[in-house]
Design an enzyme around this catalytic site. Structure first.
Site, short mmCIF file in Angstrom:
data_model
loop_
_atom_site.label_atom_id
_atom_site.label_comp_id
_atom_site.label_asym_id
_atom_site.label_seq_id
_atom_site.Cartn_x
_atom_site.Cartn_y
_atom_site.Cartn_z
N HIS A 320 0.81 -1.21 0.00
CA HIS A 320 0.00 0.00 0.00
C HIS A 320 0.85 1.27 0.00
CE1 HIS A 320 -3.37 -2.67 1.06
NE2 HIS A 320 -4.13 -1.70 0.62
N GLY A 321 2.04 1.23 0.52
CA GLY A 321 2.85 2.42 0.51
C GLY A 321 4.22 2.21 1.13
#
Length: 486
Positions: A320-321
């Site tokens: 996700h990041g």
């Protein structure tokens, strides 16, 4: 090109109209043309990276089918190449921070000024899934480069999913479903619901959430505003991402393609494991099939199962990041599941001892509330800029007085009283719709069963409400979909 841009409003009717006119056996060619045109608006650099990735996956697929004795080397080489692209653009700076290569004298930080191409994380997973399926022998390598390129770049999905499988999409591209008026209306209603969720609910919640989370004071905002911001973000990220998924699925349906459902009333889940069967279904099922099961799943003992769960959720967080906050968020969900599974025998004994009905309404409500609480506070780490900020905001939310929830000061965080009440009403509406969906009632399909005049009244009302209540136009800066950045 964003789904909420005027350019897309002009682009979509043209794509749909010509797709309807083109003979069915040639539609995949048209769909590839519009998909590449859609993605090219992100920049020539991003388009070149996409083409390079698609070419490597296509070539590897053919080689896997031709040279089975060297299949492992071919598979690993192509997989490493594509994951390497993802690593360079998304994780290189993060990796340098981890290994400590960021402090040399007066230079505080070494960073590569690389812009993450939109949709990279999503189409790399689609490509990796295709390669794994071909390597396993689950599907045959696609010999038509146009067909494979369309699977990877299909424009309703390429920016933020759902992350589909080649085994589902390729047969549909080869033999698309005829688009009739009923299918068009169904897709249109789903698109309209997506725009309502995004413009009316998610964007309104975002104003309050951003005001609280982005405050620059060291102590942050204590009390009720912090609690409300956390609750609002829980629904903001849901309505934002669900909105994109609804629009994506609706657009694909109008084009004659059926895309998998990505959400199924996730906040009504009664356990974290069930939450992940209902939230971002395309990603969670991908991680299950292509990571958790190959790691051994639950086949190699309890300890190994727990380790596999933590690995999968660490990867999910990192996907996700490139930030420690996402890793903590993922590990929290992994830890929730491990603790939940470890405590299952003790819970079973308590239920038996006190003769608690497992399927009683009260028991289900308690389980749902506990699950929502855990998910709710995990989202704080997903949204905060740092782990310290997340801990501070989460802690602040416990210092509040209930009557402050209806105090006038609550309207001092970007939303007027009217907009605040609309945001709350939007959350209530989402909960009601999810309750119906949870019981197997699809409101969209019920609307289509109504008489002509009632259908038109509902659709026109939906359009008017979205236009009037939506956060858009002059004076507003509508943020793009949250998951687009991943």
């Amino acid at each position: 090109m964003s789904f909420i841009s005027y350019a897309f409003m002009a682009f979509l009717p043209i794509a749909v109209l010509i797709n309807f006119i083109v003979p069915r056996k040639y539609r995949y060619i048209w769909l590839l043309i519009v998909s590449l045109a859609f993605y090219a608006t992100a920049g020539i650099g991003a388009a070149i990276i996409l083409v390079i990735s698609m070419a490597s996956v296509y070539a590897a697929g053919l080689l896997l089918g031709k040279y089975r004795d060297k299949a492992k080397q071919i598979f690993i080489s192509c997989l490493v190449f594509n994951l390497g692209i993802l690593f360079v653009f998304k994780y290189l700076n993060f990796f340098m921070r981890i290994v400590g290569l960021v402090s040399f004298g007066a230079i505080d930080d070494i960073r590569f000024n690389l812009i993450l191409p939109i949709g990279l994380s999503f189409y790399i997973l689609k490509s990796a899934g295709y390669l794994i399926d071909v390597y396993r022998g689950d599907i045959e390598a696609e010999k038509d480069p146009v067909m494979l390129a369309l699977f990877i770049s299909f424009f309703p999905q390429i920016v933020a999913g759902p992350i589909e499988r080649a085994g589902n999409m390729l047969p549909q591209f080869k033999d698309p479903t005829p688009v009739d008026f009923d299918r068009f209306r169904n897709g249109f209603l789903q698109i309209l619901w997506g725009y309502f969720l995004k413009l009316v609910v998610a964007e309104r919640l975002a104003i309050f959430v951003n005001t609280v989370f982005d405050t620059e004071t060291e102590l942050g905002i204590n009390g009720a505003p912090a609690l409300v911001a956390i609750l609002f973000y829980t629904f903001q990220i849901y309505t934002d991402f669900a909105a994109y998924s609804h629009i994506s699925i609706g657009v694909a349906r109008i084009l004659g393609i059926d895309v998998m459902k990505n959400f199924e009333s996730p906040y009504l889940a009664m356990s974290i494991a069930e939450f992940w069967r209902r939230w971002h279904i395309s990603l969670s099922s991908w991680l299950r099939d292509y990571l958790y099961i190959p790691l051994g799943g639950n086949r190699k003992g309890t300890i190994r199962k727990y380790i596999n769960i933590m690995i999968v959720f660490a990867v999910s967080g990192l996907w996700h990041g490139a930030n420690f906050t996402f890793v903590v968020w993922g590990l929290l969900h992994g830890l929730y599941q491990v603790i939940g599974k470890a405590l299952t025998p003790a819970r079973d004994k308590i239920i038996e001892l006190f003769n608690i009905g497992r399927y009683s309404f009260s028991h289900r409500v308690v389980k749902t509330a506990v699950t929502f609480f855990l998910v709710n506070y995990a989202w704080v780490f997903f949204r905060a800029d740092s782990i310290g900020d997340a801990v501070r905001i989460a802690g602040s939310s416990f210092y509040f007085t209930p009557w402050k929830l209806v105090d006038k000061s609550m309207y001092g965080y970007g939303l007027s009283r009217g907009n605040f009440l609309i945001a709350v009403a939007g959350i209530v509406l989402v909960i009601i719709v999810d309750l119906y969906n949870h019981r197997g009632v699809v409101i969209r399909e019920n609307i289509l069963k109504q008489g002509l005049w009632l259908r038109w009244i509902i659709m026109i009302t939906g359009i008017v409400l979205t236009v009037i209540l939506g956060i858009w136009g002059q004076g507003y800066n509508v943020a793009d979909f949250i998951y687009k950045q991943f």
